[in-house]
Design an enzyme around this catalytic site. Sequence first.
Site, PDB file in Angstrom:
ATOM      1  N   ASP A 179       0.838  -1.200   0.000  1.00  0.00           N
ATOM      2  CA  ASP A 179       0.000   0.000   0.000  1.00  0.00           C
ATOM      3  C   ASP A 179       0.875   1.253   0.000  1.00  0.00           C
ATOM      4  OD1 ASP A 179      -2.013   1.822   0.388  1.00  0.00           O
ATOM      5  OD2 ASP A 179      -2.888   0.799   2.119  1.00  0.00           O
ATOM      6  N   GLY A 213      -4.962   3.512  -8.002  1.00  0.00           N
ATOM      7  CA  GLY A 213      -5.118   3.827  -9.417  1.00  0.00           C
ATOM      8  C   GLY A 213      -4.373   5.079  -9.854  1.00  0.00           C
ATOM      9  N   ASP A 234     -10.157   4.219  -1.423  1.00  0.00           N
ATOM     10  CA  ASP A 234     -10.926   3.270  -0.610  1.00  0.00           C
ATOM     11  C   ASP A 234     -12.415   3.321  -0.932  1.00  0.00           C
ATOM     12  OD1 ASP A 234      -8.460   3.149   0.540  1.00  0.00           O
ATOM     13  OD2 ASP A 234      -9.247   2.960   2.571  1.00  0.00           O
TER      14      ASP A 234
HETATM   15  C1  GAL Z   1      -5.546   2.408   2.787  1.00  0.00           C
HETATM   16  C2  GAL Z   1      -5.949   1.276   1.890  1.00  0.00           C
HETATM   17  C3  GAL Z   1      -6.980   0.454   2.628  1.00  0.00           C
HETATM   18  C4  GAL Z   1      -6.374  -0.063   3.921  1.00  0.00           C
HETATM   19  C5  GAL Z   1      -5.807   1.100   4.749  1.00  0.00           C
HETATM   20  C6  GAL Z   1      -5.061   0.581   5.959  1.00  0.00           C
HETATM   21  O1  GAL Z   1      -4.674   3.211   2.116  1.00  0.00           O
HETATM   22  O2  GAL Z   1      -6.476   1.773   0.682  1.00  0.00           O
HETATM   23  O3  GAL Z   1      -7.432  -0.603   1.815  1.00  0.00           O
HETATM   24  O4  GAL Z   1      -5.384  -1.013   3.631  1.00  0.00           O
HETATM   25  O5  GAL Z   1      -4.969   1.905   3.990  1.00  0.00           O
HETATM   26  O6  GAL Z   1      -4.542   1.596   6.740  1.00  0.00           O
END
Ligand code: GAL
Length: 414
Positions: A179, A213, A234
């Site tokens: 991430d 994306g 998200d």
């Molecule tokens: C976001 C991600 C989520 C989740 C979250 C955790 O950036 O898009 O799916 O993993 O971080 O902190």
Amino acid sequence: MFGNRQIDHFKDEKGQYFKCGVAENEMSQIMKRSALGVILAVLAISPLSTMVLAQETRIAQTPPMGWSGFFPSTKSGDELIRAEADAMVSTGMKAAGYEYMNVDDCWEGGRDSLGNICPNGHYPDMKALVDYVHRKGLKFGIYSSPGLKTCAGFEGSFGHEEQDAESFAAWGVDYLKYDWCSGSGDQVAAYRRMYEALKRTGRPILYALCQYGRERGWAWGASVGGNVWRTTSDIALNGISYDDISLVGFEQNGLERFAGPGHWNDPDGLLIGQPGIDDDEARTQMSLWCLLASPLIASNDLTQMSPQTLAILTNPEVIAVNQDKAGIQGHRVAEEGPLEVWMKPLADGSKAVGLFNREGAPIPVTVSFRDAGLPESVQLRDLWARKDLGVFQRSYTATVPRHGVVMLKATGQF
Ligand code: GAL
């Protein structure tokens, strides 16, 4: 924006824990063993690159199915994952095809004196947890970031990519969500760096890119070894509602050429079974994600599912559309205001068709067979009702509930 997020129930009130799932001496044994494995593989004539490629091609030939622990729950950590893994099996989710148990953010502690990543106190023994999940016949997913910090502010992999990949492989991890969060600089290079590190471990690990994306991640995701890549921010960024499903799901049209066996667009997880999503809305997400050949990653508490939620998540005829061997992502074939018709070609020559109503009241929706690339005369089956509807000429009309869907399988009559 993501970097500031805190998830309170995961906070470690005692500060960081430095208890590694794999003790240092065990880690060096594992590394010695994997070095020996590589030497033996090379001696066995098979060139290393060929061996690794053969492993890679087995991963995610159809969209991955599983569960993610990202959404808040009454339990956390090791206890949560074990309970959900138990439920994955006892509810029949596993039998329906769901296999990955994905720990999301907030498992990280810090690093030991050698720089090895250590789980925090909510995960007292990561290797034991992975073994538990494996003994259930399931696979284990973990999470990290190319940045210094994850989105929730825990330890990222920056500068420790090789070491972290080794730790994940040593624990028996099967899936890595990587991430972007606090990442900076060249995304392509950063994602490639972790891919190379994963590849060097020799363990097949599904590589899930999560960079929302940005920079058209779908256009280069496969070139850095990605098996899936997020195409959006998200899904529940502003709370859980049908609007999230609708805005994210219906905007996926046009990305179909980037998906195929081994590499899939990922519009984020399923909100089915979460408070605020009714059954028609849940069927909409399931139908759309199946037509999109998207990963099916449930996020609800499997230990407390209603029979309706379970039925929606496990309908075998709808899942078969998602898991179809041809691996073709569907697309929109007609649109009129809030009404949309989507089509996905299937390996047996038939087509899956979704009639969607994004409006707040029931409305009749018509699919013209010509629009959907179907012959004039078509045999239809309703995949949610699980019944044959008969043979129709040129078009079919059904009244679709508010925020709902009618999902069909259409077979040409020759
Ligand atoms: C976001 C991600 C989520 C989740 C979250 C955790 O950036 O898009 O799916 O993993 O971080 O902190």
